[in-house]
Write an enzyme that holds these catalytic residues in place. Sequence first.
Site, PDB file in Angstrom:
ATOM      1  N   LYS A 289       1.134  -1.271  -0.197  1.00  4.76           N
ATOM      2  CA  LYS A 289       0.218  -0.297  -0.044  1.00  4.76           C
ATOM      3  C   LYS A 289       0.965   1.451  -0.115  1.00  4.76           C
ATOM      4  O   LYS A 289       0.741   2.192  -0.148  1.00  4.76           O
ATOM      5  CB  LYS A 289      -0.862  -0.493   0.936  1.00  4.76           C
ATOM      6  CG  LYS A 289      -1.629   1.292   1.671  1.00  4.76           C
ATOM      7  CD  LYS A 289      -1.305   2.231   2.027  1.00  4.76           C
ATOM      8  CE  LYS A 289      -2.838   3.337   1.910  1.00  4.76           C
ATOM      9  NZ  LYS A 289      -2.021   4.775   2.383  1.00  4.76           N
ATOM     10  N   HIS A 402       3.723  11.461  10.932  1.00  2.60           N
ATOM     11  CA  HIS A 402       2.783  11.188   9.898  1.00  2.60           C
ATOM     12  C   HIS A 402       0.977  13.134  10.626  1.00  2.60           C
ATOM     13  O   HIS A 402       0.846  13.271  10.035  1.00  2.60           O
ATOM     14  CB  HIS A 402       2.196  10.203   9.958  1.00  2.60           C
ATOM     15  CG  HIS A 402       0.964   9.565   9.440  1.00  2.60           C
ATOM     16  ND1 HIS A 402       1.745   8.914   8.029  1.00  2.60           N
ATOM     17  CD2 HIS A 402      -0.158   9.165   9.078  1.00  2.60           C
ATOM     18  CE1 HIS A 402       0.719   8.879   7.579  1.00  2.60           C
ATOM     19  NE2 HIS A 402      -0.373   8.932   7.888  1.00  2.60           N
TER      20      HIS A 402
END
Length: 449
Positions: A289, A402
């Site tokens: 992914k 993140h």
Amino acid sequence: MPEIKRIMMNVKPITGFSKLNKRDKLDLVASYFEDTDNAIKELQTYWHADKQKQQLFDEFSENTISNFFFPYGVAPNMIINGRRYIVPMVIEESSVIAAASSSAKFWSDRGGFHAKIISTDKIGQVHFIWKGQPDLLKAHMPRIKERLMHKSKYITERMEKRGGGIKDIELIDMTYELENYYQLKATFETVNSMGANFINSCLEEFATQLKNYLNEDDEFVNGDKDCSIIMAILSNYTPSCLVEVYVECDIEDLRNGDHDLEPEEFAWKFEKAAQIAQIDTYRATTHNKGIFNGIDAVALATGNDFRAIEACGHTYAARSGKYRSLTKATIKNGKFKYTLRIPLALGTVGGLTSLHPLAKRSLELLGNPSAEELMMIVAATGLANNFGALKSLTTKGIQQGHMKMHLFNILNQHNATQEEKKLATEFFKDKVVSFQLVSEFIQDIRKSL
Ligand code: MEV
């Protein structure tokens, strides 16, 4: 979720929707919202001010009522085979372009990305049911093939001038899987186009010609003449439209200021992480992914079909019978090497690549590459994203970077002003970001103002 339930329960069957004009479609859809007028206004806000440009978008797809914006950004400093690119990316996930850019920069000081095309074959199939003797069909295959090639000349002529066309047509006996089931499996070269329309047109012609051949040839008698064409369609699985990209450097050169691991330890942990993604399906899925974060973003920016690319990549990842990662890390003679091998069926002409104004711009930014060059750019971006993810995961963890990027998303959810954003960025510089903490921070500063 009472709001959603209300809407779902009130949706009555709608007939003739596609025949309504755009404004009527919008009105009808908006009537399902609690705040109909606001919904209309909001959806209209995203219409293009230039009517001609909007019409172009309206015509891409059926039942368009508005446009859905995604950020369009770039990853600069991507060096591939010695050439520097600014790579356009369309993606909503906050950290993806940051990760690609940071990996691109990291490798630009270490020789960049090295890429090569392994093959460029595309595949299409005519699936049919035929009840005769397999040997009869097999014996006639050379003549059938000749006829199919010849009768589809009107489709292939232009493609042949560009260096492409039909490379082969084989008969595949699948009767061991399904009674009387055969395929014509054709291989195509579509040069700079993704080739879906070209392939599907050829396949439909093959289907017609196969039926005609069986009908007309004297050796096929009675039931031998009956052939049920089930379908004719390209396959999005293109394991022979393959590109390989790698990065490589001395282990000592892996040292950088991002983390405090010694290069040997970093290389060792990285290699283990890559091996885990080879053997564990749960990890492999997330690992891949991360590769597709980069690949899809460039595919979208260049007007390519990211659904086809993903479907193909995941099938390829499972080609051994078990889903595995698409990359491989090696440490040998003091060198660290990280490789991605992936099938990518891309186009740089035709389809959305020439219709979408920003897809056109993206290709221009990349120097109007051939499909092969684009395969290398897209693969390198996928590897860049995956390298960035693994580098974070095996050192300081993913959340720090993140959540920093996510900070702006949370702030936007609170309609933070520029001033509030500035204060929050400063405040969270050395803190762990969470939705709860950001909400509290915003409430506190608003109280104090
Ligand atoms: C997030 O979009 C992608 C990652 O989860 C990929 C990975 O775990 O390798 C960070």
